[in-house]
Design a protein around this motif. Structure first.
Motif, PDB file in Angstrom:
ATOM      1  N   THR A  72     -89.427   8.348   7.862  1.00  0.00           N
ATOM      2  CA  THR A  72     -89.921   8.279   6.727  1.00  0.00           C
ATOM      3  C   THR A  72     -88.943   8.270   5.734  1.00  0.00           C
ATOM      4  O   THR A  72     -88.737   7.680   4.703  1.00  0.00           O
ATOM      5  CB  THR A  72     -91.128   9.293   6.576  1.00  0.00           C
ATOM      6  OG1 THR A  72     -92.185   9.244   7.444  1.00  0.00           O
ATOM      7  CG2 THR A  72     -92.020   9.170   5.009  1.00  0.00           C
ATOM      8  N   ARG A  97     -86.795   5.337   5.641  1.00  0.00           N
ATOM      9  CA  ARG A  97     -87.261   4.263   5.046  1.00  0.00           C
ATOM     10  C   ARG A  97     -87.421   4.364   3.468  1.00  0.00           C
ATOM     11  O   ARG A  97     -87.141   3.530   2.633  1.00  0.00           O
ATOM     12  CB  ARG A  97     -88.940   4.293   5.516  1.00  0.00           C
ATOM     13  CG  ARG A  97     -88.975   3.599   6.829  1.00  0.00           C
ATOM     14  CD  ARG A  97     -90.428   3.029   6.996  1.00  0.00           C
ATOM     15  NE  ARG A  97     -91.375   3.915   6.723  1.00  0.00           N
ATOM     16  CZ  ARG A  97     -91.791   4.679   8.117  1.00  0.00           C
ATOM     17  NH1 ARG A  97     -91.426   4.413   9.373  1.00  0.00           N
ATOM     18  NH2 ARG A  97     -92.806   5.346   7.993  1.00  0.00           N
ATOM     19  N   ARG A  98     -87.468   5.783   3.126  1.00  0.00           N
ATOM     20  CA  ARG A  98     -87.513   6.088   1.548  1.00  0.00           C
ATOM     21  C   ARG A  98     -86.174   5.862   1.099  1.00  0.00           C
ATOM     22  O   ARG A  98     -86.290   5.313  -0.234  1.00  0.00           O
ATOM     23  CB  ARG A  98     -87.948   7.525   1.673  1.00  0.00           C
ATOM     24  CG  ARG A  98     -88.791   7.666   0.540  1.00  0.00           C
ATOM     25  CD  ARG A  98     -88.859   9.401   0.436  1.00  0.00           C
ATOM     26  NE  ARG A  98     -90.322   9.800   0.773  1.00  0.00           N
ATOM     27  CZ  ARG A  98     -90.781  10.988   0.991  1.00  0.00           C
ATOM     28  NH1 ARG A  98     -89.618  12.174   0.896  1.00  0.00           N
ATOM     29  NH2 ARG A  98     -91.949  11.385   1.099  1.00  0.00           N
ATOM     30  N   GLN A 118     -97.832  13.314   2.960  1.00  0.00           N
ATOM     31  CA  GLN A 118     -98.169  12.809   1.527  1.00  0.00           C
ATOM     32  C   GLN A 118     -99.200  11.783   1.697  1.00  0.00           C
ATOM     33  O   GLN A 118    -100.285  11.735   0.690  1.00  0.00           O
ATOM     34  CB  GLN A 118     -97.120  11.733   1.117  1.00  0.00           C
ATOM     35  CG  GLN A 118     -96.031  12.600   0.366  1.00  0.00           C
ATOM     36  CD  GLN A 118     -94.965  11.955  -0.020  1.00  0.00           C
ATOM     37  OE1 GLN A 118     -94.397  10.950   0.632  1.00  0.00           O
ATOM     38  NE2 GLN A 118     -94.420  12.176  -1.255  1.00  0.00           N
ATOM     39  N   THR A 148     -98.334  -0.320   4.027  1.00  0.00           N
ATOM     40  CA  THR A 148     -97.269  -0.557   3.169  1.00  0.00           C
ATOM     41  C   THR A 148     -96.506   0.616   2.438  1.00  0.00           C
ATOM     42  O   THR A 148     -95.419   0.885   2.373  1.00  0.00           O
ATOM     43  CB  THR A 148     -97.762  -1.338   1.819  1.00  0.00           C
ATOM     44  OG1 THR A 148     -98.338  -2.569   2.362  1.00  0.00           O
ATOM     45  CG2 THR A 148     -96.513  -1.901   1.009  1.00  0.00           C
ATOM     46  N   LEU A 149     -97.678   1.473   2.120  1.00  0.00           N
ATOM     47  CA  LEU A 149     -96.793   2.991   1.456  1.00  0.00           C
ATOM     48  C   LEU A 149     -96.059   3.627   2.620  1.00  0.00           C
ATOM     49  O   LEU A 149     -95.099   4.028   2.259  1.00  0.00           O
ATOM     50  CB  LEU A 149     -98.029   3.896   1.163  1.00  0.00           C
ATOM     51  CG  LEU A 149     -98.826   3.293  -0.342  1.00  0.00           C
ATOM     52  CD1 LEU A 149    -100.160   4.021  -0.279  1.00  0.00           C
ATOM     53  CD2 LEU A 149     -97.859   3.598  -1.358  1.00  0.00           C
ATOM     54  N   ARG A 150     -96.571   3.743   3.771  1.00  0.00           N
ATOM     55  CA  ARG A 150     -95.856   4.423   4.758  1.00  0.00           C
ATOM     56  C   ARG A 150     -94.511   3.863   5.073  1.00  0.00           C
ATOM     57  O   ARG A 150     -93.429   4.144   5.278  1.00  0.00           O
ATOM     58  CB  ARG A 150     -96.694   4.291   6.134  1.00  0.00           C
ATOM     59  CG  ARG A 150     -97.887   4.984   6.268  1.00  0.00           C
ATOM     60  CD  ARG A 150     -97.575   6.618   6.613  1.00  0.00           C
ATOM     61  NE  ARG A 150     -97.140   6.676   7.929  1.00  0.00           N
ATOM     62  CZ  ARG A 150     -96.118   7.445   8.153  1.00  0.00           C
ATOM     63  NH1 ARG A 150     -95.278   7.725   7.165  1.00  0.00           N
ATOM     64  NH2 ARG A 150     -95.748   7.590   9.590  1.00  0.00           N
ATOM     65  N   ALA A 151     -94.568   2.298   4.925  1.00  0.00           N
ATOM     66  CA  ALA A 151     -93.336   1.482   5.013  1.00  0.00           C
ATOM     67  C   ALA A 151     -92.159   1.640   3.917  1.00  0.00           C
ATOM     68  O   ALA A 151     -91.023   1.754   4.102  1.00  0.00           O
ATOM     69  CB  ALA A 151     -93.619   0.123   5.312  1.00  0.00           C
ATOM     70  N   ILE A 152     -92.763   1.919   2.807  1.00  0.00           N
ATOM     71  CA  ILE A 152     -91.786   2.394   1.837  1.00  0.00           C
ATOM     72  C   ILE A 152     -91.709   3.623   1.467  1.00  0.00           C
ATOM     73  O   ILE A 152     -91.050   4.308   0.548  1.00  0.00           O
ATOM     74  CB  ILE A 152     -92.265   1.535   0.232  1.00  0.00           C
ATOM     75  CG1 ILE A 152     -93.405   2.004  -0.198  1.00  0.00           C
ATOM     76  CG2 ILE A 152     -92.487   0.100   0.552  1.00  0.00           C
ATOM     77  CD1 ILE A 152     -93.853   1.596  -1.472  1.00  0.00           C
ATOM     78  N   GLY A 153     -91.922   4.386   2.423  1.00  0.00           N
ATOM     79  CA  GLY A 153     -91.495   5.911   2.345  1.00  0.00           C
ATOM     80  C   GLY A 153     -92.458   7.027   2.086  1.00  0.00           C
ATOM     81  O   GLY A 153     -92.099   8.135   1.679  1.00  0.00           O
ATOM     82  N   LEU A 154     -93.793   6.830   2.196  1.00  0.00           N
ATOM     83  CA  LEU A 154     -94.804   7.771   1.979  1.00  0.00           C
ATOM     84  C   LEU A 154     -94.817   8.444   3.454  1.00  0.00           C
ATOM     85  O   LEU A 154     -95.163   7.766   4.608  1.00  0.00           O
ATOM     86  CB  LEU A 154     -95.928   7.226   1.672  1.00  0.00           C
ATOM     87  CG  LEU A 154     -97.405   8.064   1.639  1.00  0.00           C
ATOM     88  CD1 LEU A 154     -97.141   8.490   0.014  1.00  0.00           C
ATOM     89  CD2 LEU A 154     -98.730   7.436   1.593  1.00  0.00           C
ATOM     90  N   SER A 155     -94.761   9.602   3.137  1.00  0.00           N
ATOM     91  CA  SER A 155     -94.800  10.568   4.547  1.00  0.00           C
ATOM     92  C   SER A 155     -96.293  10.679   5.180  1.00  0.00           C
ATOM     93  O   SER A 155     -97.228  10.429   4.199  1.00  0.00           O
ATOM     94  CB  SER A 155     -93.924  11.892   4.559  1.00  0.00           C
ATOM     95  OG  SER A 155     -94.866  12.641   3.641  1.00  0.00           O
ATOM     96  N   ARG A 156     -96.435  11.104   6.270  1.00  0.00           N
ATOM     97  CA  ARG A 156     -97.844  11.322   6.808  1.00  0.00           C
ATOM     98  C   ARG A 156     -98.370  12.370   6.058  1.00  0.00           C
ATOM     99  O   ARG A 156     -99.515  12.129   5.578  1.00  0.00           O
ATOM    100  CB  ARG A 156     -97.928  11.608   8.327  1.00  0.00           C
ATOM    101  CG  ARG A 156     -97.601  10.524   9.231  1.00  0.00           C
ATOM    102  CD  ARG A 156     -97.894  10.927  10.514  1.00  0.00           C
ATOM    103  NE  ARG A 156     -97.716   9.751  11.424  1.00  0.00           N
ATOM    104  CZ  ARG A 156     -97.290   9.598  12.777  1.00  0.00           C
ATOM    105  NH1 ARG A 156     -96.891  10.823  13.377  1.00  0.00           N
ATOM    106  NH2 ARG A 156     -97.280   8.590  13.230  1.00  0.00           N
TER     107      ARG A 156
END
Lengths: 271, 855
Positions: free
Chosen positions: A98, A101-102, B770, B760-768
């Motif tokens: 994560t 990706r971030r 979050q 999508t959110l997970r792909a752009i960096g939302l952690s589990r």
């Protein structure tokens, strides 16, 4: 192509100049089990140079999307390694992925995947938001200027055309200055004019902003915008084309089809 | 079409489950209420029938003493006996208690109770008492007790007479005939008549039981008895069973009220369930838009589509209600088993007695509610255009704007309801509590329906407001706030479901707090201290002033010795007059207490700070009534002299007539021999006032002293109010649970709908973490909005209700139950978190890869 056993670089040493931004080593992905096993990727070794726009091309079911998923750490490889910079993404857990990706990877999706309840600006800065960081305004303005979004920042996705939505998505992918942006059929849902516009923006992002983009496409015209095209078929790298034109890409694809008929021969692809 | 409906249901089974559970709880509530009502009624019938023991016939509505003798002579009648019940006070030494009293039947088969010891009374002066009474009065067979009965004296005046009686037997009541009174004492019919009417043969009985001989025809005997009813008697004859049923029906006024009130709460639960169901179907239709459009493309017409949705609701309703009926039965059975385990004296049935109503009513109501709730979604399903099948699948458009009709209806209801509510307040303050309450309830109900109907217009703004607070907490909060607002209708419906329950809970809580505060204020005004011991105030008799009974030093010592008594102040009282005041002079009570003592024992001693010589402290109400003002001088005459007293209006004890609080020295000057007739006692904070009161009574050992404890009364008021509140809140729990299920359901549906977006959110960096946090915050936001709005409305309605109901009583204290509100809010946050657990689990399983998937 370097097919020797890969020795990881020292992460502390940083990336040597001109080194590949993304690498795959012996990447294999199997789906199903027993009789029904499908070999989606079969020991792929591939490099993607930093500061370039590289297209991955191949027919449907060739494994091009699977390759991208593995390289981006979205899916786990059955065996082999994938590196972004010096980081072995196949060795990371969910939390580290994560964070990766971030901070170091951007994505552009076929169907844009903007959040409908946020404005264009809110969508663009969302990755920074999620990371709890502050937006680099200068970089934001550069992006917005380059992508021609200055007049659209307060609009919601439903008020934007497809091409504009995809440009917002590109800005969102670039806002964190990632090591690499993966674009999955970025023009798949666009008409040809908007598609061409989006592709030239992707190329400008690479040439003017120095970004690295890996784009999966099945459209030879789209692939022709890339600096280099990697051809993939039946889960293996089938060849590559430097400085492609639509014609050379088509020729390469034709060669792949011939390859299907003569599986034993390596293709005579222009290098 | 049926096959298609079933196939669609199978695909959405998880999504329907939440709605199904909502219906299940609602119908289980209805079933359980009806079953419990039936059980209570049948228990009552059994209890009444037990009074008649083995009798075949019951004569009611008056039976003459001679008539009873005649009945015994009718062929086929084996025995006949009166079965009246009255109450008598029995005393033994210092203890006394009220006992139910019934005559002996004269025939074993008509005898409702059984002897555990001794024998039944056969003559005047004998009594058999219940086991409880024998214990309570500490007597056994052969012992003596006193019966306090009212009898006419020679002049025909009814006076209390003490009659000594011998206990000849102890009775048990295994059939529960006198269960409500914990058994009954028995005396001979003649003694019974003497005690109740003063003459063994003067009056008749109100009812009698008749035993018919074996082989005789009961109907014929009944006819014969009816035949023999004297001209001016209204005696009716019926079978024992019928008599018990009739008597129960006459008595179950209260029981029916119980059922009706509980059913009203069940109705609230069902309304909430309807909201949850309607919401679920609305979302299902939205999610199936493509399939529906495809069906339209291949030839399904609008009516078929609509029918399919309604059919789905029908099946869901039937299945869930049936499950609800079973759950209701199980619930009541568990309740009965627990009651049996507790070994209550109540002769409750051991097994649920099913009634047709208890099965059919919840089944029909539950199904009907589900179907009705699905009508609006079915209508929107018919509006899906065939063209929608060809469009790229994108997230369904945001909810349509709510109609003007809804706005107008809602506004009309709110305004009309508010006007009625206002009318109720006015009527209440004018003293017509019943009119006020009727208008208030009607107005409150109407305006609440209006508020709920119009929730879609105002609730999203509240969501936005509270969401803004959330948004400052970080990216997950910002996402949650935005998500909650993206479908205002759905959020509104979900929050409204919770709002209904919370409004009712907080209204009750506000009402309870206000009622308690008002009642306690009333108590405080009457009694300034925790406990008073009173020898009786001086009173005026035709023979002159009779001084109150003096508190002896022994009594004072006894009170001081009681555990939990913190402090005691002696209060002397006397009667005085103000001969020059008014038209014919006034009579007033003088209450003297030392200033220090008052400061020590009085709960709020500010009023007593002004105690001084030659000053009369008068409570404001008396001052107003007698037109007295600060500084007025009143010439007060007592037994020993006349003293001009300066009036000071202050918050002091009001008493029962004009009362002046004076200093001991002043009282001495007015009435030198005034005795200490009252003790003002302060109870320690950690002592139980009821216990202290009991101990003081026991310690004094002389019932000439009246021991009153406002503190004990206060404790009783508080516990009564708390119990009632707990019962009401318990009944509302079903509605709240359903609403929380609704929140979970909405979140689950949103998660399914937003699969791609979550990826999508997970792909752009939302952690589990979050992602989980985002969903939790969404749940919390919806729940808190429902709770905040409900608390606000509950406060308004509670105050309105309290004011309407209580303003006739005196000053209304409008309270705010902060503790309860805090609990509701904490509960809402927890409910929101709880509701997000399952949906969040599903959401975090979404792989970021799904964001890349083409449709």
């Amino acid at each position: 192509m370097d097919t020797s056993v890969y020795r990881p670089l020292d992460p502390e040493a940083g990336m040597p100049d001109g080194a590949p931004a993304v690498r795959g080593r012996a990447l294999t992905k199997l789906y199903g089990r027993g009789e029904a096993t499908v070999r989606a990727l079969d020991g792929v070794d591939v490099d993607f140079a930093a500061g370039h726009l590289t297209a991955i091309m191949g027919p449907s079911g060739s494994g091009k999307s699977t390759l991208m998923h593995l390289l981006a750490g979205l899916d786990a490889a059955t065996s082999g390694q994938a590196f972004i910079g010096a980081t072995d993404v196949t060795a990371l857990g969910d939390t580290e992925l994560t964070r990766l990706r971030r901070e170091r990877v951007g994505f552009v999706f076929q169907s844009f995947n903007l959040l409908p309840m946020f404005t264009a600006e809110q969508n663009i800065v969302l990755p920074v938001d999620l990371a709890g960081g502050t937006v680099d305004r200068e970089w934001f303005d550069t992006l917005v200027g380059t992508l021609g979004l200055a007049q659209r920042l307060t609009h919601r996705p439903s008020e934007l055309s497809g091409g504009q939505q995809q440009r917002v998505a590109i800005a969102r992918a670039l806002i964190t200055k990632p090591d690499v942006v993966f674009a999955d059929e970025p023009t798949g849902n666009l008409d040809s004019r908007s598609g061409a516009e989006v592709l030239s923006f992707l190329r400008r992002s690479v040439r003017e902003l120095g970004r690295t983009i890996v784009m999966v496409t099945h459209d030879p015209t789209a692939a022709a915008y890339a600096d280099r095209v990697v051809l993939i078929a039946d889960g293996r790298i089938a060849g590559e084309i430097q400085d492609p034109t639509p014609e050379s890409v088509l020729a390469g694809l034709d060669a792949l089809r011939t390859l299907d008929d003569e599986p034993t021969l390596a293709p005579a692809v222009q290098r | 079409m049926l096959r298609l409906t079933l196939a669609q249901m199978r695909r959405s089974i998880g999504r329907l489950a939440g709605a199904g559970v909502a219906v299940l709880i609602g119908s289980a509530f209805v079933a359980a209420t009806l079953l419990a009502g039936t059980a209570m009624t049948s228990t009552l019938v059994d209890t009444i029938a037990a009074r008649y023991a083995d009798a075949d016939l019951v004569m009611a509505d008056g039976v003459g003493v001679d008539q009873l003798a005649d009945v015994r002579a009718i062929p086929g009648v084996t025995a006949a006996a009166a079965t009246d019940t009255t109450y008598v006070e029995l005393a033994n030494g210092g203890t006394s208690r009220y006992e139910a009293l019934t005559p002996t039947r004269g025939d074993e088969r008509l005898e409702p109770q059984t002897l555990t010891d001794g024998r039944l009374p056969t003559a005047d002066g004998e009594i058999a008492v219940s086991v409880d009474a024998a214990d309570g009065l500490d007597v056994a067979v052969g012992g003596a007790v006193e019966a306090h009965v009212y009898q006419p004296d020679e002049t025909g005046n009814w006076v209390e007479t003490t009659v000594p009686v011998t206990v000849v037997g102890v009775l048990d009541d295994p059939a529960g005939a006198y269960q409500a009174d914990a058994g009954a004492a028995e005396v001979t019919p003649e003694q019974f008549q003497t005690w109740t009417n003063g003459d063994p043969a003067a009056w008749g009985w109100s009812e009698a039981a008749v035993l018919v001989a074996d082989g005789a025809d009961v109907d014929e005997v009944a006819a014969a008895i009816t035949e023999a009813v004297p001209q001016d008697y209204a005696t009716t004859v019926s079978t024992t069973e019928q008599a018990a049923l009739d008597a129960a029906a006459a008595m179950t006024g209260g029981n029916d009220v119980f059922t009706a009130v509980t059913l009203a709460f069940a109705a609230v639960a069902l309304v909430v369930a309807a909201l949850v169901i309607a919401n679920t179907f609305q979302v299902l239709v939205a999610q199936r838009a493509r399939t529906l459009a495809l069906l339209r493309c291949v030839g399904a017409d609008k009516a078929q589509i609509g029918r399919s949705v309604v059919l789905e609701a029908l099946i869901l309703g039937l299945v869930s209600s049936a499950a609800g009926v079973l759950a209701g039965f199980a619930l009541v059975q568990v309740g009965l088993s627990v009651a049996e385990g507790l070994d209550l004296d109540a002769p409750l049935p051991a097994v649920v007695q099913p009634s047709l109503a208890a099965v059919l009513v919840p089944l029909v109501v539950g199904t009907l509610v589900t179907v009705v709730a699905s009508l609006a979604p079915a209508r929107s399903a018919t509006r899906v255009a065939p063209l929608a099948a060809l469009r790229p699948a994108e997230a369904p458009a945001l909810g349509r704007r709510a109609g003007r009709v809804r706005l107008a209806t809602s506004a009309l209801l709110v305004l009309g309801g508010a006007a009625l509510l206002g009318l109720g307040l006015l009527a209440g303050s004018q003293g017509s509590v019943e009119v006020g309450l009727l208008a208030g309830i009607a107005g409150g109900g109407l305006s609440f329906v209006g508020v709920v109907l119009g929730a879609v217009f105002w609730l999203p703004h509240l969501v936005a407001g509270i969401g803004r607070l959330l948004a400052s907490s970080g990216a997950a909060g910002r996402l949650a706030a935005a998500n909650t607002l993206r479908n205002p209708r759905r959020t509104t419906a979900t929050a409204t479901a919770l709002l209904i329950g919370v409004t009712l809970v907080s209204m009750m809580s506000v009402g309870a707090v206000s009622a308690r505060a008002s009642m306690l204020a009333e108590l405080d005004a009457k009694y300034p201290v925790d406990l008073t011991v009173d020898g009786g105030q001086s009173s005026i008799t035709p023979d002159g002033v009779e001084p109150g009974k003096e508190i002896t030093p022994a009594a004072l010592g006894a009170v001081r010795a009681v555990d939990g008594v913190e402090d005691v102040a002696e209060v002397a009282t006397a009667i005085a007059t103000a001969p020059d005041a008014g038209d014919a002079g006034w009579t007033l009570d003088l209450v003297a207490i030392a200033p220090d003592d008052a400061q020590r024992v009085v709960a709020d001693p500010t009023g007593y700070a002004g105690i001084a010589d030659d000053v009369a402290l008068v409570a404001p109400d008396w001052a107003a009534a007698y037109d007295l003002a600060d500084g007025d001088v009143l010439d007060v005459a007592g037994e020993s002299g006349t003293v001009p007293l300066t009036v000071r209006v202050a918050d002091v004890v009001e008493g029962y007539r004009l009362t002046a609080v004076v200093s001991p020295a002043t009282l001495d000057a007015l009435s030198a021999s005034a005795p200490v007739t009252t003790l003002w006692v302060e109870i320690a904070d950690d002592a139980d006032p009821l216990q202290v009161q009991q101990d003081v009574i026991t310690g004094l050992g002389d019932d000439a002293y009246v021991v009153q404890s406002p503190a004990a009364e206060r404790a009783q008021v508080e516990s009564t109010v708390d119990t009632m509140l707990a019962v009401v809140v318990g009944l509302l729990a079903a509605a709240v649970v359903i609403a929380v299920i609704g929140v979970a359901n909405t979140l689950s549906l949103s998660v399914i709908e937003r699969r791609r977006e979550s990826a999508t959110l997970r792909a752009i960096g939302l952690s589990r973490v979050q992602l989980r946090l985002m969903l939790s915050l969404e749940g919390v936001l919806i729940a808190v909005v429902g709770a905040v709005a409900g608390i606000g409305l509950g406060l308004l309605y509670g105050w309105a209700g309290a004011f309407t109901a209580l303003s006739a009583m005196g000053d209304v204290q409008l309270g705010v139950p902060w503790r309860d509100f805090a609990l509701v809010l904490v509960g809402a946050v927890l409910a929101g978190l709880l509701a997000s657990l399952v949906p969040a689990r599903a959401a975090v399983r979404t792989s970021p890869v799904e964001a890349l998937a083409a449709d």
